[in-house]
Design a protein around this motif. Structure first.
Motif, short mmCIF file in Angstrom:
data_model
loop_
_atom_site.label_atom_id
_atom_site.label_comp_id
_atom_site.label_asym_id
_atom_site.label_seq_id
_atom_site.Cartn_x
_atom_site.Cartn_y
_atom_site.Cartn_z
N ARG A 1 -4.20 -7.95 13.35
CA ARG A 1 -3.65 -7.16 14.47
C ARG A 1 -2.99 -5.87 14.01
NH1 ARG A 1 -0.20 -10.58 18.55
NH2 ARG A 1 -0.44 -8.57 19.62
N THR A 2 -3.21 -5.46 12.77
CA THR A 2 -2.62 -4.19 12.33
C THR A 2 -3.13 -3.07 13.23
OG1 THR A 2 -4.41 -3.97 10.70
CG2 THR A 2 -2.31 -4.87 9.93
N GLY A 3 -2.21 -2.17 13.57
CA GLY A 3 -2.52 -1.09 14.50
C GLY A 3 -2.25 -1.43 15.94
N GLU A 4 -1.96 -2.71 16.23
CA GLU A 4 -1.66 -3.13 17.60
C GLU A 4 -0.15 -3.13 17.85
OE1 GLU A 4 -3.34 -6.79 18.86
OE2 GLU A 4 -5.29 -6.42 17.90
N ARG A 5 0.22 -3.00 19.11
CA ARG A 5 1.63 -3.10 19.48
C ARG A 5 2.05 -4.57 19.51
NH1 ARG A 5 5.43 -0.05 20.96
NH2 ARG A 5 4.06 1.76 21.20
N VAL A 6 3.03 -4.92 18.68
CA VAL A 6 3.52 -6.30 18.64
C VAL A 6 5.00 -6.38 18.96
CG1 VAL A 6 1.77 -7.01 16.96
CG2 VAL A 6 3.99 -6.17 16.15
N ALA A 7 5.63 -5.23 19.17
CA ALA A 7 7.06 -5.18 19.51
C ALA A 7 7.29 -4.03 20.47
CB ALA A 7 7.90 -5.01 18.24
N ALA A 8 8.49 -4.00 21.04
CA ALA A 8 8.82 -2.95 22.00
C ALA A 8 8.85 -1.59 21.31
CB ALA A 8 10.18 -3.24 22.64
N ALA A 9 8.60 -0.55 22.08
CA ALA A 9 8.73 0.80 21.55
C ALA A 9 10.14 0.99 21.01
CB ALA A 9 8.45 1.82 22.66
N CYS A 48 9.65 -3.00 -6.61
CA CYS A 48 9.98 -3.17 -5.19
C CYS A 48 10.25 -1.82 -4.56
CB CYS A 48 11.21 -4.06 -5.04
SG CYS A 48 11.02 -5.74 -5.65
N GLY A 49 10.16 -1.78 -3.27
CA GLY A 49 10.44 -0.58 -2.50
C GLY A 49 10.28 -0.90 -1.03
N PRO A 50 10.41 0.10 -0.15
CA PRO A 50 10.27 -0.17 1.28
C PRO A 50 8.84 -0.49 1.68
CG PRO A 50 10.58 2.18 0.87
CD PRO A 50 10.78 1.49 -0.44
N THR A 51 8.69 -1.56 2.45
CA THR A 51 7.40 -1.92 3.03
C THR A 51 7.56 -1.95 4.55
OG1 THR A 51 6.80 -3.30 1.13
CG2 THR A 51 5.57 -3.65 3.17
N VAL A 52 6.90 -1.05 5.24
CA VAL A 52 7.01 -0.96 6.70
C VAL A 52 6.05 -1.97 7.32
CG1 VAL A 52 6.80 0.51 8.72
CG2 VAL A 52 7.64 1.48 6.56
N TYR A 95 1.60 -6.29 5.99
CA TYR A 95 2.18 -7.58 5.66
C TYR A 95 2.79 -7.53 4.26
CZ TYR A 95 -1.45 -8.59 9.17
OH TYR A 95 -2.27 -8.55 10.28
N LEU A 96 3.61 -8.51 3.94
CA LEU A 96 4.19 -8.64 2.61
C LEU A 96 3.26 -9.46 1.73
CD1 LEU A 96 7.92 -9.40 3.52
CD2 LEU A 96 6.91 -7.20 2.92
N SER A 97 3.18 -9.10 0.44
CA SER A 97 2.26 -9.81 -0.43
C SER A 97 2.76 -9.83 -1.86
CB SER A 97 0.87 -9.15 -0.40
OG SER A 97 0.94 -7.81 -0.89
N ALA A 98 2.28 -10.81 -2.61
CA ALA A 98 2.44 -10.89 -4.06
C ALA A 98 1.09 -10.56 -4.69
CB ALA A 98 2.93 -12.27 -4.47
N ARG A 99 1.02 -10.60 -6.02
CA ARG A 99 -0.20 -10.12 -6.67
C ARG A 99 -1.42 -11.00 -6.37
NH1 ARG A 99 1.94 -11.25 -12.82
NH2 ARG A 99 1.73 -13.52 -12.84
N ARG A 100 -1.20 -12.33 -6.26
CA ARG A 100 -2.36 -13.21 -6.03
C ARG A 100 -2.98 -12.95 -4.66
NH1 ARG A 100 -3.35 -17.95 -8.48
NH2 ARG A 100 -1.18 -18.14 -9.11
N THR A 101 -2.15 -12.96 -3.62
CA THR A 101 -2.69 -12.77 -2.27
C THR A 101 -3.20 -11.34 -2.09
OG1 THR A 101 -0.40 -12.42 -1.54
CG2 THR A 101 -1.37 -14.56 -1.13
N ALA A 102 -2.53 -10.38 -2.70
CA ALA A 102 -3.00 -9.00 -2.61
C ALA A 102 -4.38 -8.87 -3.24
CB ALA A 102 -2.00 -8.06 -3.28
N ALA A 103 -4.58 -9.53 -4.39
CA ALA A 103 -5.89 -9.48 -5.05
C ALA A 103 -6.96 -10.11 -4.18
CB ALA A 103 -5.82 -10.18 -6.41
N GLU A 104 -6.62 -11.22 -3.51
CA GLU A 104 -7.59 -11.87 -2.63
C GLU A 104 -7.99 -10.96 -1.48
OE1 GLU A 104 -6.30 -15.68 -1.26
OE2 GLU A 104 -5.71 -16.36 -3.25
N ALA A 105 -7.03 -10.20 -0.98
CA ALA A 105 -7.30 -9.32 0.16
C ALA A 105 -7.79 -7.94 -0.25
CB ALA A 105 -6.02 -9.18 1.01
N GLY A 106 -7.78 -7.68 -1.56
CA GLY A 106 -8.23 -6.38 -2.04
C GLY A 106 -7.26 -5.26 -1.75
#
Length: 434
Positions: free
Chosen positions: A250-258, A284-288, A298-309
């Motif tokens: 759902r990235t790019g979709e509205r999931v919260a109030a303006a 580490c740093g800011p992740t919007v 989404y938040l990720s570590a190296r394993r899941t990030a590698a799986e998702a490319g």
């Protein structure tokens, strides 16, 4: 620093394996004071060493509750685990160079702090005050074969205040305050938190109003952060890949109030436990996650990030005993652009839900919840009356879509080393009852 990690890395290389060694030394001061008497003051030192090895296309892991261990059996155990599990795995790419941060001031509960805490806990005739104070210190070192070791030191101070008032009944208020230095946290507790908690506890000790009638609903930040913690897993890439997140795809979709933003940043100035890199050495740093109500990632570590490319967000956190990294927020904060002020509104009666007392039912996948809570009814002139024990129910994802504004008072909730922060919010989408 000790050459312990070099010893284990070299031992792994002797077996033809790549290795990563993570070690932590922890100091924990705890003090409990009630009724002007210090009941306990202790200091504990702990630590752990964790070894990850990659050999023959598999990954193995072993941990020992000893900091800077040189026990080469750790390597042998990790290799054995890898062979037993036989899960296909390969060494991840070397992480970006993790900054080697020199030690700065770390929090301790010294005699001056202990006396302040004792004084804060002095009781009035109708009020009992209990303070549980903790100062955590950690020195972390990470050494990956082929890269230079890196280290940092960090600390957090936590004050848990419990106030019990006696009037027509018994009123209870609890609150936790976090920060980086003992002085700053105790200043906040003395000047802001304790006076408000005393007032609220005394109101909650009064006879409840007969009818629960109000015009507007304000959910205090103390309650909001508990609800946000419930659905934080939905913003983890692990949950998305495993089909456990309703936010998947759902990235790019509205999931919260303006006006709503949700950002994770362990390095932020107001982060209670600042860290420069995660348990895998990723900076580490800011992740919007949400910006102006729109899902960004989404938040990720190296394993899941590698799986998702994708690139990892530096969210691979280890447990206090060196457990394998899992994806967790570091300092997840909700903000809203519209400040609607605190609980007093001209011509309106406000129900201010000030405290959550536990979840009757909650579902971290759907976001549905029903919790017990305490609340006060606030008249237009600012008079507070006890609303009694109530039930607050709804859906947290629906709540994110129906936040009208905030009250300017940020609160924080902690789960291990994951912190969730947010203000009180004005909303119309939740139901209340007795």
């Amino acid at each position: 620093m000790s050459r312990a990690s070099e010893t284990l890395v070299e031992e792994a290389a002797r077996h033809g394996a790549d290795a990563e060694v993570w070690t932590v030394r922890q100091g924990i001061d705890e003090l409990v004071s009630r009724g002007g008497v210090i009941e306990r003051h202790s200091e504990v030192t702990t630590g752990a060493t964790a070894v990850t090895v990659w050999a023959d296309g598999t990954e193995g892991y072993a941990v020992q509750n000893t900091p800077d261990s040189t026990d080469t059996d750790l390597v042998a155990t990790a290799l054995g685990v890898g062979r037993a599990l036989a899960t296909p795995a390969k060494p991840p790419p070397l992480p970006p160079t993790a900054p080697d941060v020199p030690d700065g001031p770390l929090p301790y509960l010294d005699a001056v702090a202990a006396e302040r805490i004792r004084r804060f806990s002095e009781a009035d005739d109708d009020l009992e005050v209990e303070l549980r104070v903790r100062a955590d210190r950690a020195r972390v070192r990470l050494h990956r074969a082929g890269a230079a070791p890196a280290r940092y030191a960090t600390g957090v101070v936590q004050v848990h205040a419990r106030l019990t008032a006696r009037g027509d009944g018994i009123g209870y208020m609890g609150h936790q305050t976090y920060g980086r230095t003992v002085r700053d946290v105790l200043d906040t507790v003395e000047k802001k938190e304790l006076p408000e908690l005393r007032d609220l506890a005394r109101v909650l000790a009064e006879r409840p109003v007969g009818e629960l009638a109000y015009d507007d609903l304000l959910v205090d930040g103390r309650v909001l952060v508990r609800l946000l913690t419930l659905v934080a897993p939905a913003f983890l890439l692990d949950s998305v890949l495993e089909g456990r997140s309703p936010l998947a795809g759902r990235t790019g979709e509205r999931v919260a109030a303006a006006g709503v933003s949700l950002v994770d940043d362990p390095t932020a100035d107001d982060s209670p436990l600042p860290v420069p890199w995660d348990g895998e050495g990723t900076p580490c740093g800011p992740t919007v996650l949400v910006e102006d109500g729109v899902l960004c990632g989404y938040l990720s570590a190296r394993r899941t990030a590698a799986e998702a490319g994708t690139a990892g967000t530096g969210s691979g956190q280890r447990g206090p005993s060196g457990e394998m990294s899992t994806v967790q927020p570091g300092h997840l904060r909700l903000r809203h652009t519209t400040d609607l002020g605190t609980e007093v509104r001209a011509g309106r009666t406000v129900l201010h839900v000030v405290q959550a007392n536990g979840a009757h039912t909650s579902n971290p996948i759907t976001g549905d919840f029903s919790i017990g809570a305490n609340a006060v009814v606030v008249s237009p002139d600012g008079t507070r009356r006890n609303a009694g024990n109530i039930t607050l129910a709804g859906n947290v994802f629906d709540l994110l879509r129906h936040i009208d504004g905030h009250d300017g008072r940020t609160r924080v909730n902690r789960s291990n080393n994951a912190f969730v922060a947010g203000p009180g919010v004005w909303t119309t989408c939740l139901t209340t009852g007795r």
